[in-house]
Design a protein around this motif. Structure first.
Motif, mmCIF file in Angstrom:
data_model
loop_
_atom_site.group_PDB
_atom_site.id
_atom_site.type_symbol
_atom_site.label_atom_id
_atom_site.label_comp_id
_atom_site.label_asym_id
_atom_site.label_seq_id
_atom_site.Cartn_x
_atom_site.Cartn_y
_atom_site.Cartn_z
ATOM 1 N N HIS A 1 -11.664 -4.974 -7.219
ATOM 2 C CA HIS A 1 -10.973 -5.090 -8.502
ATOM 3 C C HIS A 1 -11.622 -4.112 -9.478
ATOM 4 C CE1 HIS A 1 -8.675 -7.850 -11.447
ATOM 5 N NE2 HIS A 1 -8.948 -6.695 -12.031
ATOM 6 N N THR A 2 -11.061 -2.902 -9.525
ATOM 7 C CA THR A 2 -11.581 -1.849 -10.407
ATOM 8 C C THR A 2 -10.395 -1.100 -11.008
ATOM 9 O OG1 THR A 2 -11.589 -0.205 -8.641
ATOM 10 C CG2 THR A 2 -13.614 -1.491 -8.930
ATOM 11 N N ARG A 3 -10.713 -0.264 -11.987
ATOM 12 C CA ARG A 3 -9.654 0.519 -12.615
ATOM 13 C C ARG A 3 -9.115 1.618 -11.715
ATOM 14 N NH1 ARG A 3 -8.740 0.523 -18.348
ATOM 15 N NH2 ARG A 3 -9.649 -1.395 -19.183
ATOM 16 N N ARG A 4 -9.849 1.954 -10.640
ATOM 17 C CA ARG A 4 -9.268 2.956 -9.747
ATOM 18 C C ARG A 4 -8.190 2.328 -8.853
ATOM 19 N NH1 ARG A 4 -13.133 4.743 -4.658
ATOM 20 N NH2 ARG A 4 -13.160 2.670 -3.727
ATOM 21 N N VAL A 5 -8.259 1.003 -8.657
ATOM 22 C CA VAL A 5 -7.221 0.300 -7.886
ATOM 23 C C VAL A 5 -6.096 -0.158 -8.825
ATOM 24 C CG1 VAL A 5 -6.696 -1.731 -6.488
ATOM 25 C CG2 VAL A 5 -8.842 -0.474 -6.110
ATOM 26 N N PHE A 6 -6.466 -0.854 -9.892
ATOM 27 C CA PHE A 6 -5.453 -1.440 -10.780
ATOM 28 C C PHE A 6 -5.187 -0.469 -11.930
ATOM 29 C CE2 PHE A 6 -7.377 -4.968 -8.482
ATOM 30 C CZ PHE A 6 -6.235 -5.381 -7.799
ATOM 31 N N VAL A 7 -4.220 0.392 -11.696
ATOM 32 C CA VAL A 7 -3.970 1.553 -12.551
ATOM 33 C C VAL A 7 -2.751 1.325 -13.450
ATOM 34 C CG1 VAL A 7 -5.002 3.196 -10.923
ATOM 35 C CG2 VAL A 7 -2.579 2.601 -10.711
ATOM 36 N N PRO A 8 -2.647 2.104 -14.545
ATOM 37 C CA PRO A 8 -1.456 1.987 -15.412
ATOM 38 C C PRO A 8 -0.170 2.300 -14.650
ATOM 39 C CG PRO A 8 -3.178 3.258 -16.502
ATOM 40 C CD PRO A 8 -3.646 3.033 -15.089
ATOM 41 N N ARG A 9 -0.234 3.312 -13.778
ATOM 42 C CA ARG A 9 0.968 3.706 -13.041
ATOM 43 C C ARG A 9 0.515 4.291 -11.699
ATOM 44 N NH1 ARG A 9 6.231 2.412 -13.022
ATOM 45 N NH2 ARG A 9 7.445 4.032 -12.003
ATOM 46 N N VAL A 10 1.046 3.808 -10.602
ATOM 47 C CA VAL A 10 0.614 4.326 -9.298
ATOM 48 C C VAL A 10 1.047 5.791 -9.150
ATOM 49 C CG1 VAL A 10 0.649 2.064 -8.146
ATOM 50 C CG2 VAL A 10 2.712 3.497 -8.119
ATOM 51 N N ASP A 11 0.279 6.563 -8.408
ATOM 52 C CA ASP A 11 0.599 7.985 -8.207
ATOM 53 C C ASP A 11 1.749 8.180 -7.229
ATOM 54 O OD1 ASP A 11 -1.453 8.582 -9.906
ATOM 55 O OD2 ASP A 11 -2.880 9.141 -8.341
ATOM 56 N N PHE A 12 1.941 7.216 -6.347
ATOM 57 C CA PHE A 12 3.028 7.289 -5.351
ATOM 58 C C PHE A 12 3.487 5.852 -5.121
ATOM 59 C CE2 PHE A 12 4.990 7.278 -1.201
ATOM 60 C CZ PHE A 12 5.535 8.541 -1.029
ATOM 61 N N ILE A 13 4.796 5.657 -5.173
ATOM 62 C CA ILE A 13 5.314 4.302 -4.943
ATOM 63 C C ILE A 13 5.639 4.159 -3.454
ATOM 64 C CG2 ILE A 13 7.128 2.634 -5.455
ATOM 65 C CD1 ILE A 13 7.453 3.926 -8.199
ATOM 66 N N SER A 14 4.784 3.441 -2.729
ATOM 67 C CA SER A 14 5.119 3.110 -1.336
ATOM 68 C C SER A 14 6.192 2.026 -1.316
ATOM 69 C CB SER A 14 3.881 2.595 -0.585
ATOM 70 O OG SER A 14 3.001 3.636 -0.292
ATOM 71 N N ALA A 15 5.954 0.982 -2.110
ATOM 72 C CA ALA A 15 6.891 -0.133 -2.214
ATOM 73 C C ALA A 15 7.055 -0.451 -3.687
ATOM 74 C CB ALA A 15 6.371 -1.345 -1.452
ATOM 75 N N ALA A 16 8.309 -0.538 -4.114
ATOM 76 C CA ALA A 16 8.609 -0.691 -5.535
ATOM 77 C C ALA A 16 8.590 -2.153 -5.940
ATOM 78 C CB ALA A 16 9.974 -0.092 -5.844
ATOM 79 N N GLY A 17 7.977 -2.410 -7.097
ATOM 80 C CA GLY A 17 8.046 -3.739 -7.684
ATOM 81 C C GLY A 17 9.456 -4.033 -8.155
ATOM 82 N N PRO A 18 9.724 -5.284 -8.524
ATOM 83 C CA PRO A 18 11.069 -5.673 -8.954
ATOM 84 C C PRO A 18 11.514 -4.866 -10.174
ATOM 85 C CG PRO A 18 9.655 -7.598 -8.690
ATOM 86 C CD PRO A 18 8.777 -6.404 -8.553
ATOM 87 N N ARG A 19 12.762 -4.522 -10.227
ATOM 88 C CA ARG A 19 13.304 -3.742 -11.342
ATOM 89 C C ARG A 19 14.810 -3.964 -11.421
ATOM 90 N NH1 ARG A 19 11.660 2.102 -9.302
ATOM 91 N NH2 ARG A 19 9.681 1.058 -9.103
ATOM 92 N N ASP A 20 15.421 -3.476 -12.503
ATOM 93 C CA ASP A 20 16.867 -3.669 -12.704
ATOM 94 C C ASP A 20 17.647 -2.614 -11.955
ATOM 95 O OD1 ASP A 20 16.943 -5.914 -14.375
ATOM 96 O OD2 ASP A 20 16.310 -4.681 -16.088
ATOM 97 N N ASP A 21 17.722 -2.690 -10.670
ATOM 98 C CA ASP A 21 18.448 -1.656 -9.936
ATOM 99 C C ASP A 21 19.600 -2.250 -9.122
ATOM 100 O OD1 ASP A 21 16.958 -2.991 -8.096
ATOM 101 O OD2 ASP A 21 15.817 -1.264 -7.380
ATOM 102 N N ARG A 22 19.833 -3.533 -9.291
ATOM 103 C CA ARG A 22 20.910 -4.240 -8.585
ATOM 104 C C ARG A 22 20.843 -4.005 -7.072
ATOM 105 N NH1 ARG A 22 24.027 -1.702 -12.288
ATOM 106 N NH2 ARG A 22 25.654 -1.057 -10.824
#
Lengths: 254, 290
Positions: free
Chosen positions: A136-157
């Motif tokens: 649990h560090t800031r290098r793991v838990f980042v503001p925005r991932v550099d590459f999205i392997s799997a996307a979190g939930p979003r409004d994309d229907r």
């Protein structure tokens, strides 16, 4: 059974509580702690009215009943026959996007990790995805991932019966609020503090009204964990089991 | 059924993989033809398009390190508990391989499309992942039977050659795969299939009802080589464990190009333990291992 609960045992017990009531939990590669937690869930659920939790540990011969090759897990997930699964990430952000590929540009970036495995698919399809990352560090838990392997939930229907359910780290346990799409801090592990969690987390998160200390596994869980579960997980993860066994109190009989 | 003469020695088997082939291989638990991989490296095969089902470890890493691979199509390259693949990581950073990052079910779906002679297979999930941005052979389409329902079409993966390891073959060209069912998919999807086996049995596997359902019939199999301990240094089910000392030495040595060269020299020379590089000349080490 008086030895203090180790951090590993605390994590196993915490995951098992998150799995309570699931019919079928699958465990992916390189996941000894989630694997042990799934096997503990099964041991605790035996004899219950709902019946024992079914466990499928990838890489295991004894705790995996699949007979149609690697595709079977994915077919089961798409049919809604897998209730819970685990994903980690080299990076995870506050929108619950996960990165298993690498940092700083693609394909030639800074750090390169092994790859996305089944994440891009299973994240959409398994209802209770538990994000698990010990570091649990800031290098793991980042503001925005550099590459999205799997996307979190979003409004994309997009068809998405699955998604993040909770996130467990070496410091704390977060819930994931599906409506607001925010991590919510629920509990902090013994010896750690809310301030430490804030310091080590690179994204904003909500905090539950009453943040508790993460509960240690109860006596029943601890006995099962240190006996049966340790032996069962040792089939797939012998090194992990050996290290864990070395932390146990010396038994009365050898 | 007549006896099929497709039993060859392992070098002849490796010679059936042409330069530039799209080569599909299995993950460690399913059956990796490491002895045949050694012959591919010895021969110096070049420009492979390596497809891993769905992931790979040592096999992909040595093929990449030895300069045999132009393109890697994989959902993950890792030596699992031994660490990351050092040659893979180095090649990515150097830009010396083209990487087609995938997700496991998409590799299965691409092979299933090929198996059925279809141009693509639709698959759930994936949308929102950056993987899609880098795959022109994955397209988001509308579900023709739904309304406002996006789904991903995965183009067929039609390999030229499948190569894997299995427990048994008979003298009729049939191969028993037991529970490693995805090997059937590799064989069905590929133009030709090359297999190494632990054991060659008398009789016809298809005559045994307990085995026939887990047997790939000869019609898919181009050649078989008898390779006992053919997965070493990897382990094979209950038959033999992974050679952990070898793997640990590999991970250490393969961190540098020079160390990897020494690994290859020793590996090509025999099945012995890897001797670490300690300032010794490469020739000296290779000589000691031989």
């Amino acid at each position: 059974m008086s030895a203090a609960v180790t951090p590993t045992e605390l994590l196993i017990g915490s995951i098992a509580r998150l799995l309570a009531g699931v019919r079928h939990v699958a465990v992916g590669a390189s996941s000894p702690i989630p694997g042990a937690a799934a096997l503990l869930t099964r041991a605790l659920s035996e004899g219950s009215a709902a019946g024992a939790t079914r466990v499928s540990v990838l890489g295991s011969r004894r705790h995996n009943a699949f007979t149609n090759g690697g595709v079977e897990l994915f077919d089961l997930a798409a049919q809604g026959r897998i209730d819970a699964f685990f994903l980690g990430g080299g990076q995870i952000d506050g929108d619950a996007n996960i990165n298993l590929v690498g940092t700083d540009g693609y394909p030639q970036g800074g750090v390169r990790w092994p790859g996305s495995f089944g994440s891009a698919y299973l994240y959409h399809l398994v209802p209770r995805v538990i994000l698990f990352r010990e570091e649990h560090t800031r290098r793991v838990f980042v503001p925005r991932v550099d590459f999205i392997s799997a996307a979190g939930p979003r409004d994309d229907r997009v068809y998405r019966p699955g998604g993040p359910h909770a996130m467990l780290t070496g410091l704390c346990l977060f819930d994931f609020d599906k409506l607001r799409r925010r991590f919510v801090l629920l509990s902090v592990h013994p010896g750690h503090s809310l301030e430490e969690v804030r310091d080590q987390t690179g994204f904003d998160f909500d905090v539950a009204e009453q943040v508790t200390q993460t509960a240690a596994p109860d006596a029943t869980a601890l006995v099962l964990m240190r006996g049966r579960v340790l032996n069962e997980i040792g089939e797939t993860y012998p090194n992990f089991a050996q290290l864990w066994r070395a932390t146990l109190p010396v038994p009365a009989t050898a | 059924m007549s006896v099929v003469n497709n039993l060859v020695d392992i070098r002849a088997l490796a010679a059936l993989v042409p330069d530039g082939a799209k080569l599909v291989v299995a993950k460690d638990e399913s059956g990796v033809a490491m002895a045949a991989t050694r012959e591919l490296v010895r021969r110096g095969v070049r420009n492979l398009h390596l497809v891993t089902v769905p992931v790979s470890g040592l096999q992909a890493d040595v093929l990449i390190g030895a300069g045999c691979v132009a393109t890697v199509e994989s959902s993950g390259i890792t030596l699992s508990e031994f660490g990351t693949g050092p040659c893979f990581t180095r090649a990515i950073k150097a830009g010396s391989i083209r990487m087609k990052d995938a997700t496991c079910p998409a590799i299965y779906a691409g092979l299933q499309a090929a198996q059925k002679g279809l141009p693509f297979m639709p698959l759930r999930g994936i949308i929102g992942s950056d993987l899609l941005k880098h795959r022109d052979d994955w397209r988001v389409i509308d579900n023709p039977f739904g309304t406002d329902d996006k789904i991903v079409a995965i183009a067929a993966i039609g390999p030229d050659v499948a190569l894997f390891h299995a427990p048994l073959a008979d003298r009729f060209g049939n191969v028993f795969i037991g529970r490693q069912r995805e090997l059937m998919l590799l064989a069905h999807a590929s133009r030709k299939t090359l297999v190494t086996v632990e054991q060659v049995v008398e009789g016809n596997l298809l005559d045994d009802d307990a085995r026939s359902g887990a047997t790939i019939p000869a019609l898919y199999i181009e050649a078989i080589a008898h390779a006992p301990k053919g997965m070493w240094p990897l382990g094979y089910g209950d038959a033999y464990p992974i050679d952990a000392a070898w793997m640990r030495a590999y991970v250490q040595m393969a961190r540098t190009a020079e160390g990897f060269e020494s690994v290859v020299a020793q590996w090509l020379a025999g099945d012995g333990a890897l001797k670490p590089l300690v300032g010794a000349g490469l020739g000296e080490l290779a000589g000691a291992a031989a």
